[in-house]
Write a protein that holds these residues in place. Structure first.
Motif, PDB file in Angstrom:
ATOM      1  N   SER A 186       0.455  -1.026  -0.148  1.00 34.50           N
ATOM      2  CA  SER A 186       0.177  -0.137   0.005  1.00 34.50           C
ATOM      3  C   SER A 186       1.093   1.153  -0.215  1.00 34.50           C
ATOM      4  O   SER A 186       2.083   1.480   0.749  1.00 34.50           O
ATOM      5  CB  SER A 186      -0.919   0.015   0.931  1.00 34.50           C
ATOM      6  OG  SER A 186      -1.320   1.081   0.983  1.00 34.50           O
ATOM      7  N   GLY A 187       0.750   1.881  -0.799  1.00 35.65           N
ATOM      8  CA  GLY A 187       0.925   3.837  -0.979  1.00 35.65           C
ATOM      9  C   GLY A 187       2.278   3.446  -1.769  1.00 35.65           C
ATOM     10  O   GLY A 187       3.191   4.458  -1.897  1.00 35.65           O
ATOM     11  N   GLY A 247       2.345   3.594  -4.945  1.00 34.34           N
ATOM     12  CA  GLY A 247       2.206   4.762  -5.745  1.00 34.34           C
ATOM     13  C   GLY A 247       2.080   3.402  -7.590  1.00 34.34           C
ATOM     14  O   GLY A 247       1.320   4.025  -8.364  1.00 34.34           O
ATOM     15  N   LYS A 248       0.803   2.790  -6.930  1.00 38.38           N
ATOM     16  CA  LYS A 248      -0.002   2.229  -7.627  1.00 38.38           C
ATOM     17  C   LYS A 248      -1.520   1.691  -8.415  1.00 38.38           C
ATOM     18  O   LYS A 248      -0.742   2.533  -9.944  1.00 38.38           O
ATOM     19  CB  LYS A 248       0.012   0.753  -7.545  1.00 38.38           C
ATOM     20  CG  LYS A 248       0.761  -1.157  -7.068  1.00 38.38           C
ATOM     21  CD  LYS A 248       0.457  -2.040  -6.477  1.00 38.38           C
ATOM     22  CE  LYS A 248      -1.166  -1.355  -5.183  1.00 38.38           C
ATOM     23  NZ  LYS A 248       0.195  -0.907  -3.710  1.00 38.38           N
ATOM     24  N   SER A 249      -1.931   3.185  -7.748  1.00 36.88           N
ATOM     25  CA  SER A 249      -2.887   3.738  -8.179  1.00 36.88           C
ATOM     26  C   SER A 249      -2.682   4.858  -9.200  1.00 36.88           C
ATOM     27  O   SER A 249      -3.014   5.098 -10.666  1.00 36.88           O
ATOM     28  CB  SER A 249      -3.852   4.183  -7.145  1.00 36.88           C
ATOM     29  OG  SER A 249      -4.608   3.352  -6.812  1.00 36.88           O
ATOM     30  N   THR A 250      -1.553   5.795  -8.612  1.00 32.94           N
ATOM     31  CA  THR A 250      -0.889   6.688  -9.112  1.00 32.94           C
ATOM     32  C   THR A 250      -0.773   6.241 -10.501  1.00 32.94           C
ATOM     33  O   THR A 250      -1.182   7.042 -11.520  1.00 32.94           O
ATOM     34  CB  THR A 250       0.023   7.696  -7.830  1.00 32.94           C
ATOM     35  OG1 THR A 250      -0.676   7.829  -6.837  1.00 32.94           O
ATOM     36  CG2 THR A 250       0.788   9.077  -8.981  1.00 32.94           C
TER      37      THR A 250
END
Ligand SMILES: Nc1ncnc2c1ncn2[C@@H]1O[C@H](COP(=O)(O)OP(=O)(O)OP(=O)(O)O)[C@@H](O)[C@H]1O
Ligand SMILES: [Mg+2]
Lengths: 253, 257
Positions: free
Chosen positions: A49-50, A52-55
């Motif tokens: 989590s965090g 940067g995958k979604s970004t």
């Protein structure tokens, strides 16, 4: 296409990322990410989590701005003009964790809105396309319902059909099954597997390792805003080449 | 609730009733009964045409405040969401100016000061229409902005991700649910403007219902009847509209999909 249907040697690169940087104030969310996705490839992105995958996913269709480097989607360069971003979005479908259907519209209206206004196809053709896609995701009988009358799994399948109705060249998935009850995960994954087999180029952020194993040609491991590992699923899950990958695998497997 | 608690509550309620009763008795005792008996509502009947005409203007101003307010309020609210910061700033300044100065001051400024600047003289009614419209737009901007911000962020992102043109995104995705959520607030605001038309009337003498009632007073030297009648009309209509709005609000929230 050569090798496998979703193999690494698909077609020409349809997405090319070179030294992509994303900053939120003075926090660097993406730190010089470079990779390529070929036509017909299925790439899974995993990581803590965090990381940067979604970004990263959101930058590919212009939902997030680019602070450094460039992303080329189907020949269109980002960062680019508003028009370029619109062109990219028409070629890139996106499926969100929380479905994000238009709740005040029927399923049919959800599916025909973008083709009619962003692609300017006629009502009859849009209707026909909506009906065909809903059949394809297995809910042809729900076309006149409202999203709130559907289960989570059905809603997500509508969301996939809505994105497909634009006839995109690439589909992005951001944890499409994370908001679903366990018994509904499979119906969505089945649709995604079918889509992958049909030759769709897909980038999937997912925690479903079974899907990554079965459908992906490559797995990217992202942490701290970087792609630390880029490997075919068989190798990715058997031998860790990075410390953080090893600790990630030990937690999820 | 304990038994002792119930007793205390009962005693409390009886005490409250007793105080109300005493106050009521005091008022009745001090009423000017001969005056009350001499109420002559016949004046109102005599002036019915003037009062009706005035009521027409009151309605005109109320509806105009609603229509102009919603149309411009929606446009300004969209502007307030713009990525272009001068536009956001301009909308913010407009809203602050028109919400934080008294309507009466705005009206008199528009009618008497603005012509000095622009060289264009407007009639009292036109000044009133402009004034209440400008203030309504400021209040409705804030209401519409709240409605727009209540639309789930994900739906707006989906609209972007689908490549919808801005026009379609606003008119088909954002505004329908936004307006639906704020319909009760819009109507309640319009009830406030219905009452505020009396200020337009008194400030600019536009011949609205309240001005007409005042004219009856002036002509007949009877103040009690016309003013009481005017108050009753505002009360009944405002109260009814409020009840209707509340019913609509309940229905809307029940039918929420
Ligand atoms: N709009 C934003 N403003 C500030 N920081 C942000 C914003 N969006 C993301 N971040 C930060 O950027 C980093 C990467 O976030 P991102 O959502 O891409 O992670 P992720 O890999 O998708 O994680 P998860 O598995 O939890 O979804 C996080 O530290 C996050 O706090
Ligand atoms: Mg994420």
């Amino acid at each position: 296409m050569s090798e496998t249907a979703n193999g690494t040697n698909g077609g020409d690169p349809i997405i090319r990322c070179r030294g992509v940087v994303k900053r939120f104030d003075d926090f660097t969310a993406l730190d010089a990410v470079s990779t390529e996705v070929r036509t017909g490839e299925v790439v899974c992105i995993v990581g803590p989590s965090g990381g940067g995958k979604s970004t990263f996913l959101r930058m590919i269709n212009g939902l997030e701005g680019i602070d450094g480097g460039e992303i080329v989607v189907d020949g269109i360069h980002l960062p680019g003009s508003k028009k370029d971003i619109q062109r990219v979005r028409r070629e890139v479908g996106m499926v969100f964790q929380s479905f994000n259907l238009f709740m005040h519209m029927s399923v049919r209206e959800n599916l025909i809105l973008a083709p009619m206004t962003a692609r300017k196809i006629g009502r009859a053709a849009a209707d026909e396309r909506a009906e065909r896609l809903l059949e394809r995701v297995g809910i042809g009988d729900q076309i006149d319902k409202y999203p709130s009358q559907l289960s989570g799994g059905q809603q997500q399948r509508v969301a996939i059909a809505r994105a497909l109705a634009m006839e995109p060249k690439v589909m992005l998935f951001d944890e499409p099954t994370s908001a679903l009850d366990p018994e509904m995960i499979k119906e969505v994954l089945d649709v995604m597997v079918e889509l992958a087999e049909s030759g769709m180029t897909m980038l999937c952020v997912t925690h479903e390792m079974s899907f990554a194993r079965e459908a992906a040609g490559r797995v990217l491991f992202m942490a701290d805003g970087q792609i630390l590992v880029d490997a075919p699923p068989a190798r990715f899950f058997s031998e860790a080449e990075d410390e953080r990958q090893a600790s990630f695998l030990s937690k999820i497997l | 609730m304990t038994r002792a608690g119930t007793m205390a509550g009962l005693a409390n309620r009886w005490g409250f009733h007793a105080v109300l009763l005493a106050l009521g008795a005091l008022m009745l005792a001090n009423l000017n009964w001969p005056l009350v008996q001499s109420f002559e509502f016949v004046f109102i009947w005599e002036y019915r045409i003037a009062l009706l005409k005035g009521f027409g203007i009151t309605l005109l101003l109320t509806v105009e405040a609603g229509v102009v307010g919603v149309v411009f309020g929606t446009l300004f609210a969209i502007g307030s969401q713009s990525a272009y910061s001068p536009l956001r700033w301009l909308v913010g300044a407009y809203v602050e100016v028109f919400r934080n100065t008294p309507l009466l001051v705005q009206l008199l400024w528009i009618h008497f000061a603005l012509p000095l600047v622009t060289g264009i003289n407007t009639t009292a009614l036109v000044s009133g229409i402009i004034g209440i419209g400008l203030q309504a737009a400021a209040y409705y901007t804030e209401i519409m902005r709240a409605g727009i911000q209540a639309v789930p962020r994900g739906q707006v992102e989906a609209a972007h991700a689908l490549g919808l043109p801005a026009w379609t995104r606003w008119t088909r995705v954002v505004l329908p649910p936004a307006i639906r959520t704020v319909i009760p607030a819009l109507l309640n605001q319009n009830i406030s403007f219905f009452k505020a038309t009396a200020i337009v009337g008194l400030g600019l003498l536009v011949g609205d219902f309240f001005t007409a009632a005042l004219r009856v007073s002036n002509d007949t030297f009877h103040f009690l009847e016309p003013l009481t009648f005017a108050a009753a009309v505002y009360l009944v209509l405002g109260w009814q509209a409020g009840r209707w709005t509340l019913r609509l609000e309940r229905r809307l929230s029940r039918g929420e999909r």
